[in-house]
Design an enzyme around this catalytic site. Structure first.
Site, mmCIF file in Angstrom:
data_model
loop_
_atom_site.group_PDB
_atom_site.id
_atom_site.type_symbol
_atom_site.label_atom_id
_atom_site.label_comp_id
_atom_site.label_asym_id
_atom_site.label_seq_id
_atom_site.Cartn_x
_atom_site.Cartn_y
_atom_site.Cartn_z
ATOM 1 N N LYS A 1 0.851 -1.194 0.000
ATOM 2 C CA LYS A 1 0.000 0.000 0.000
ATOM 3 C C LYS A 1 0.886 1.244 0.000
ATOM 4 O O LYS A 1 1.752 1.401 0.866
ATOM 5 C CB LYS A 1 -0.890 0.004 1.245
ATOM 6 C CG LYS A 1 -1.852 1.177 1.292
ATOM 7 C CD LYS A 1 -2.799 1.055 2.461
ATOM 8 C CE LYS A 1 -2.261 1.646 3.745
ATOM 9 N NZ LYS A 1 -2.022 3.098 3.717
ATOM 10 N N ASP B 1 -3.542 4.250 -1.704
ATOM 11 C CA ASP B 1 -4.440 4.635 -0.603
ATOM 12 C C ASP B 1 -4.396 6.155 -0.426
ATOM 13 O O ASP B 1 -3.807 6.662 0.521
ATOM 14 C CB ASP B 1 -3.995 3.908 0.670
ATOM 15 C CG ASP B 1 -4.818 4.280 1.894
ATOM 16 O OD1 ASP B 1 -5.981 4.697 1.737
ATOM 17 O OD2 ASP B 1 -4.281 4.151 3.017
ATOM 18 N N LYS C 1 -7.350 7.938 -0.570
ATOM 19 C CA LYS C 1 -8.638 8.286 0.061
ATOM 20 C C LYS C 1 -9.198 9.573 -0.538
ATOM 21 O O LYS C 1 -9.447 10.558 0.161
ATOM 22 C CB LYS C 1 -8.486 8.459 1.578
ATOM 23 C CG LYS C 1 -7.893 7.257 2.302
ATOM 24 C CD LYS C 1 -7.842 7.517 3.802
ATOM 25 C CE LYS C 1 -7.091 6.454 4.564
ATOM 26 N NZ LYS C 1 -5.651 6.407 4.326
ATOM 27 N N ASP D 1 -13.652 14.569 -2.622
ATOM 28 C CA ASP D 1 -13.749 15.874 -3.281
ATOM 29 C C ASP D 1 -15.072 15.899 -4.044
ATOM 30 O O ASP D 1 -15.888 14.971 -3.931
ATOM 31 C CB ASP D 1 -12.536 16.042 -4.228
ATOM 32 C CG ASP D 1 -12.104 17.497 -4.352
ATOM 33 O OD1 ASP D 1 -12.987 18.358 -4.558
ATOM 34 O OD2 ASP D 1 -10.900 17.772 -4.242
ATOM 35 N N THR E 1 -13.840 15.989 -9.692
ATOM 36 C CA THR E 1 -12.427 15.916 -9.303
ATOM 37 C C THR E 1 -12.067 14.503 -8.840
ATOM 38 O O THR E 1 -11.016 13.956 -9.200
ATOM 39 C CB THR E 1 -12.145 16.938 -8.179
ATOM 40 O OG1 THR E 1 -12.541 18.230 -8.646
ATOM 41 C CG2 THR E 1 -10.686 16.953 -7.796
ATOM 42 N N THR F 1 -10.196 3.553 11.115
ATOM 43 C CA THR F 1 -9.983 2.632 12.240
ATOM 44 C C THR F 1 -9.352 3.333 13.447
ATOM 45 O O THR F 1 -9.296 2.754 14.534
ATOM 46 C CB THR F 1 -9.093 1.451 11.814
ATOM 47 O OG1 THR F 1 -7.895 1.973 11.208
ATOM 48 C CG2 THR F 1 -9.814 0.554 10.828
ATOM 49 N N GLY G 1 0.872 -2.056 8.895
ATOM 50 C CA GLY G 1 1.971 -1.134 8.671
ATOM 51 C C GLY G 1 3.047 -1.252 9.720
ATOM 52 O O GLY G 1 3.948 -2.095 9.642
ATOM 53 N N ARG G 2 2.960 -0.392 10.732
ATOM 54 C CA ARG G 2 4.044 -0.273 11.711
ATOM 55 C C ARG G 2 4.468 -1.565 12.393
ATOM 56 O O ARG G 2 5.675 -1.737 12.621
ATOM 57 C CB ARG G 2 3.676 0.809 12.755
ATOM 58 C CG ARG G 2 3.754 2.213 12.159
ATOM 59 C CD ARG G 2 3.033 3.244 12.999
ATOM 60 N NE ARG G 2 1.587 3.114 12.856
ATOM 61 C CZ ARG G 2 0.696 3.929 13.405
ATOM 62 N NH1 ARG G 2 1.100 4.938 14.167
ATOM 63 N NH2 ARG G 2 -0.591 3.749 13.209
HETATM 64 O O1 LIG Z 1 -9.395 3.457 8.351
HETATM 65 C C1 LIG Z 1 -8.207 3.451 7.969
HETATM 66 C C2 LIG Z 1 -7.847 3.695 6.668
HETATM 67 C C3 LIG Z 1 -6.529 3.632 6.317
HETATM 68 N N1 LIG Z 1 -5.576 3.354 7.212
HETATM 69 C C4 LIG Z 1 -4.164 3.274 6.750
HETATM 70 O O2 LIG Z 1 -3.672 1.956 7.003
HETATM 71 C C5 LIG Z 1 -2.347 2.003 7.487
HETATM 72 C C6 LIG Z 1 -2.294 1.384 8.856
HETATM 73 O O3 LIG Z 1 -0.977 1.457 9.333
HETATM 74 P P1 LIG Z 1 -0.569 0.904 10.768
HETATM 75 O O4 LIG Z 1 0.854 1.357 10.916
HETATM 76 O O5 LIG Z 1 -0.698 -0.598 10.716
HETATM 77 O O6 LIG Z 1 -1.462 1.505 11.792
HETATM 78 C C7 LIG Z 1 -1.902 3.460 7.434
HETATM 79 O O7 LIG Z 1 -1.206 3.663 6.225
HETATM 80 C C8 LIG Z 1 -3.205 4.246 7.411
HETATM 81 O O8 LIG Z 1 -3.097 5.424 6.638
HETATM 82 C C9 LIG Z 1 -5.914 3.135 8.509
HETATM 83 O O9 LIG Z 1 -5.063 2.886 9.385
HETATM 84 N N2 LIG Z 1 -7.238 3.175 8.855
#
Ligand SMILES: O=c1ccn([C@@H]2O[C@H](COP(=O)(O)O)[C@@H](O)[C@H]2O)c(=O)[nH]1
Length: 242
Positions: A44, A71, A73, A76, A80, A131, A221-222
């Site tokens: 992503k 991603d 999001k 607009d 656009t 989230t 992600g992290r």
């Molecule tokens: O509702 C949402 C929509 C997008 N995200 C994105 O997902 C990752 C989550 O990263 P972590 O480090 O695992 O928390 C991040 O890029 C957000 O922009 C989301 O968390 N929640």
């Protein structure tokens, strides 16, 4: 259209994992990509990397064989948003998203913009309730529904506009699969392996819980990118889901 260098990996990839490549430097992101197998995850590219490095970042990952979820999001006016979604499709991304709270006309315009791409169109999904948000955050906005109830309302609207699915919490997945149909794709960030810190996420689940709840894709992600050995952490999580 697919970009020239895009090796589409869709058919090979059965992994539900989408790694959120939120790095501030390109070298670290590409070093990670070079150490992992595109069959173990999709990648992503979000606002941080796209703002730093632009479409070339997406192309660099596609040439390495990865399906890319762009991603950004989009949120607009319909015209656009539709044009931005078409630009993402021109890049050959696997998935792109908009905010469901942009409304039905905006989502319908985004969907329509993908018609010329036919079978090469990316999956188009909509963000319901981030989230990172909990009831008190919604209350601040004047929304009195619970996050799950509000997310379901936005998810229904998304489905009725003909999009492929939504971003929601894995906590909502069982309910949404039953209410909205099995084919409606659920993409779930806020995934935290047992013992990892939640950071700014509020509606979280472990990868195993998310799988049991029948999510289609889990965004992580992290817990991966900030671990001591991101490539090994990804492989460990992937193995834990088999
Ligand atoms: O509702 C949402 C929509 C997008 N995200 C994105 O997902 C990752 C989550 O990263 P972590 O480090 O695992 O928390 C991040 O890029 C957000 O922009 C989301 O968390 N929640």
């Amino acid at each position: 259209m697919k970009s020239e260098n895009n090796i589409n990996n869709n058919d090979l990839n059965t992994s539900p994992i989408v790694v959120a490549l939120d790095y501030a430097d390109k070298a670290s992101a590409l070093a990670f990509a070079d150490k992992i197998d595109p069959r173990d995850c999709r990648l992503k590219v979000g606002k941080e990397m796209f703002t730093h490095f632009g479409p070339q970042m997406v192309k660099d990952l596609q040439t390495r064989g990865f399906d890319v979820f762009l991603d950004l999001k989009f949120h607009d006016i319909p015209n656009t948003t539709a044009r931005a979604v078409a630009a993402a499709a021109d890049l050959g991304v696997w998935m792109v998203n908009v905010h469901a709270s942009g409304g039905a006309r905006m989502m319908a315009a985004a969907k329509e913009a993908l018609a010329p791409f036919g079978k090469d169109a990316p999956l188009l999904i909509a963000v319901t309730v981030l989230t990172s948000m909990e009831s008190s955050d919604l209350a601040d906005l004047g929304i009195t529904l619970s996050p799950a109830d509000y997310a379901e309302r936005l998810a229904r609207l998304t489905r009725d506009c003909g999009l492929d699915g939504v971003v929601c919490s894995a906590q909502e997945a069982t309910r949404f699969k039953s209410a909205l149909g099995q084919a409606f794709q659920l993409v779930t960030p806020g995934i935290r392996p047992a013992g990892s810190k939640a950071d700014d996420q509020r509606r979280v689940m472990t990868p195993q819980e998310a799988l049991a709840a029948s999510v289609d894709y889990m965004v992580i992600g992290r817990p991966i990118t900030q671990s001591a050995d991101p490539a090994q952490t990804l492989r460990d999580i992937r193995a834990s889901l088999r």
